[in-house]
Motif scaffolding. Structure first.
Motif, mmCIF file in Angstrom:
data_model
loop_
_atom_site.group_PDB
_atom_site.id
_atom_site.type_symbol
_atom_site.label_atom_id
_atom_site.label_comp_id
_atom_site.label_asym_id
_atom_site.label_seq_id
_atom_site.Cartn_x
_atom_site.Cartn_y
_atom_site.Cartn_z
ATOM 1 N N LEU A 33 0.817 -1.114 0.055
ATOM 2 C CA LEU A 33 -0.475 0.061 0.181
ATOM 3 C C LEU A 33 0.912 0.945 0.367
ATOM 4 N N VAL A 34 1.843 1.429 0.432
ATOM 5 C CA VAL A 34 2.274 2.388 1.185
ATOM 6 C C VAL A 34 3.558 2.622 -0.389
ATOM 7 N N LEU A 35 3.780 1.491 -0.796
ATOM 8 C CA LEU A 35 5.185 1.128 -2.609
ATOM 9 C C LEU A 35 3.804 1.977 -3.441
ATOM 10 N N LEU A 36 2.257 1.579 -3.735
ATOM 11 C CA LEU A 36 1.417 2.002 -4.289
ATOM 12 C C LEU A 36 1.150 3.391 -4.350
ATOM 13 N N ARG A 37 1.365 3.838 -3.421
ATOM 14 C CA ARG A 37 1.379 5.142 -2.822
ATOM 15 C C ARG A 37 2.156 6.265 -3.594
ATOM 16 N N LEU A 38 3.233 5.538 -3.240
ATOM 17 C CA LEU A 38 4.868 6.233 -4.123
ATOM 18 C C LEU A 38 4.019 6.207 -5.208
ATOM 19 N N LEU A 39 4.177 5.296 -5.629
ATOM 20 C CA LEU A 39 3.906 4.927 -7.620
ATOM 21 C C LEU A 39 2.590 5.807 -7.707
ATOM 22 N N ALA A 40 1.578 6.378 -7.018
ATOM 23 C CA ALA A 40 0.876 6.802 -7.860
ATOM 24 C C ALA A 40 1.000 7.988 -8.154
ATOM 25 N N HIS A 41 1.999 8.673 -7.138
ATOM 26 C CA HIS A 41 2.428 9.966 -7.326
ATOM 27 C C HIS A 41 3.564 10.167 -9.001
ATOM 28 N N GLU A 42 3.521 9.178 -9.400
ATOM 29 C CA GLU A 42 4.398 8.918 -11.049
ATOM 30 C C GLU A 42 3.468 8.848 -12.122
ATOM 31 N N SER A 43 2.551 7.297 -11.886
ATOM 32 C CA SER A 43 2.009 6.943 -12.784
ATOM 33 C C SER A 43 0.886 6.125 -12.048
ATOM 34 N N VAL A 44 -0.408 6.747 -12.109
ATOM 35 C CA VAL A 44 -1.239 6.129 -11.585
ATOM 36 C C VAL A 44 -1.875 5.116 -12.317
ATOM 37 N N ILE A 45 -1.761 4.587 -13.305
ATOM 38 C CA ILE A 45 -1.803 3.754 -14.826
ATOM 39 C C ILE A 45 -1.159 2.388 -13.581
ATOM 40 N N ALA A 46 0.498 2.637 -13.752
ATOM 41 C CA ALA A 46 1.136 1.682 -13.165
ATOM 42 C C ALA A 46 0.994 1.931 -11.516
ATOM 43 N N ALA A 47 0.675 2.338 -10.747
ATOM 44 C CA ALA A 47 -0.018 1.967 -9.345
ATOM 45 C C ALA A 47 -1.379 0.973 -9.434
ATOM 46 N N ALA A 48 -2.451 1.395 -10.859
ATOM 47 C CA ALA A 48 -3.671 0.517 -10.420
ATOM 48 C C ALA A 48 -2.597 -0.948 -11.230
ATOM 49 N N VAL A 49 -2.371 -1.091 -12.082
ATOM 50 C CA VAL A 49 -1.439 -2.330 -12.576
ATOM 51 C C VAL A 49 -0.423 -3.007 -10.850
ATOM 52 N N CYS A 50 -0.323 -2.676 -10.302
ATOM 53 C CA CYS A 50 0.183 -3.815 -9.465
ATOM 54 C C CYS A 50 -0.350 -3.562 -8.351
ATOM 55 N N GLY A 51 -1.366 -2.599 -8.277
ATOM 56 C CA GLY A 51 -2.048 -2.646 -7.177
ATOM 57 C C GLY A 51 -2.695 -3.897 -7.412
ATOM 58 N N ALA A 98 6.048 -7.826 -5.862
ATOM 59 C CA ALA A 98 6.412 -6.971 -4.811
ATOM 60 C C ALA A 98 7.503 -5.890 -5.237
ATOM 61 N N GLY A 99 8.509 -6.040 -5.260
ATOM 62 C CA GLY A 99 10.208 -6.291 -5.814
ATOM 63 C C GLY A 99 9.254 -5.520 -6.711
ATOM 64 N N SER A 100 8.940 -6.430 -7.573
ATOM 65 C CA SER A 100 8.579 -5.668 -9.461
ATOM 66 C C SER A 100 8.289 -4.411 -9.261
ATOM 67 N N SER A 101 6.894 -4.600 -8.624
ATOM 68 C CA SER A 101 6.627 -3.002 -8.162
ATOM 69 C C SER A 101 7.236 -1.986 -7.677
ATOM 70 N N GLY A 102 8.837 -2.423 -7.111
ATOM 71 C CA GLY A 102 9.022 -1.410 -6.375
ATOM 72 C C GLY A 102 10.467 -1.021 -7.252
ATOM 73 N N LEU A 103 10.678 -2.114 -8.402
ATOM 74 C CA LEU A 103 11.781 -1.971 -9.608
ATOM 75 C C LEU A 103 10.773 -0.873 -10.339
ATOM 76 N N ILE A 104 9.667 -0.595 -10.823
ATOM 77 C CA ILE A 104 8.784 0.197 -11.657
ATOM 78 C C ILE A 104 8.864 1.417 -11.224
ATOM 79 N N TYR A 105 8.217 1.176 -9.523
ATOM 80 C CA TYR A 105 8.531 2.198 -9.102
ATOM 81 C C TYR A 105 10.254 2.938 -8.772
ATOM 82 N N VAL A 106 11.238 2.701 -9.554
ATOM 83 C CA VAL A 106 12.290 3.541 -8.972
ATOM 84 C C VAL A 106 12.833 3.482 -10.676
ATOM 85 N N LEU A 107 11.870 3.191 -11.663
ATOM 86 C CA LEU A 107 12.396 3.215 -13.373
ATOM 87 C C LEU A 107 11.695 4.297 -13.544
ATOM 88 N N PHE A 108 10.215 4.795 -12.724
ATOM 89 C CA PHE A 108 9.111 5.853 -13.280
ATOM 90 C C PHE A 108 9.997 6.643 -12.113
#
Length: 109
Positions: A33-51, A98-108
């Motif tokens: 949930l914390v990671l998705l919140r951070l990812l949503a600031h970068e890309s809502v679509i990526a956060a929705a897919v990861c969630g 979860a690690g892949s979601s973190g990687l997506i966050y780092v890349l975005f």
């Protein structure tokens, strides 16, 4: 000292194991949930897919934990082998996602 009637100690091993698995599942869900919140600031679509990929699996793991607890109790008292390894496999898959979601966050970011 009196010996137990079955192959188990009369302590709370099954309950402690269940609580440990539930803590693990809860930690993954909260971390996601914390990671998705951070990812949503970068890309809502990526956060929705990861969630959509990770959160249902986290909830399914919680259900698996409870189901495994009930089966383990019954099997201990019936003196048959304990449940298989579906729960550790599901947690491993969740860890990879979860690690892949973190990687997506780092890349975005």
């Amino acid at each position: 000292m009196e010996r137990p009637d079955g192959p188990w100690d009369p302590g709370l091993q099954v309950e402690r194991t269940t609580l440990a698995w539930l803590r693990t599942a809860l930690a993954f869900v909260v971390g996601l949930l914390v990671l998705l919140r951070l990812l949503a600031h970068e890309s809502v679509i990526a956060a929705a897919v990861c969630g959509a990929l990770t959160l249902p699996l986290g909830l399914a793991i919680s259900w698996l934990v409870w189901h495994r607890h009930l089966r383990g109790e019954r099997r201990l008292h019936a003196e048959i082998p304990l449940p298989g390894g579906a729960l550790p496999a599901a947690v491993a898959v969740l860890a990879v996602l979860a690690g892949s979601s973190g990687l997506i966050y780092v890349l975005f970011s």
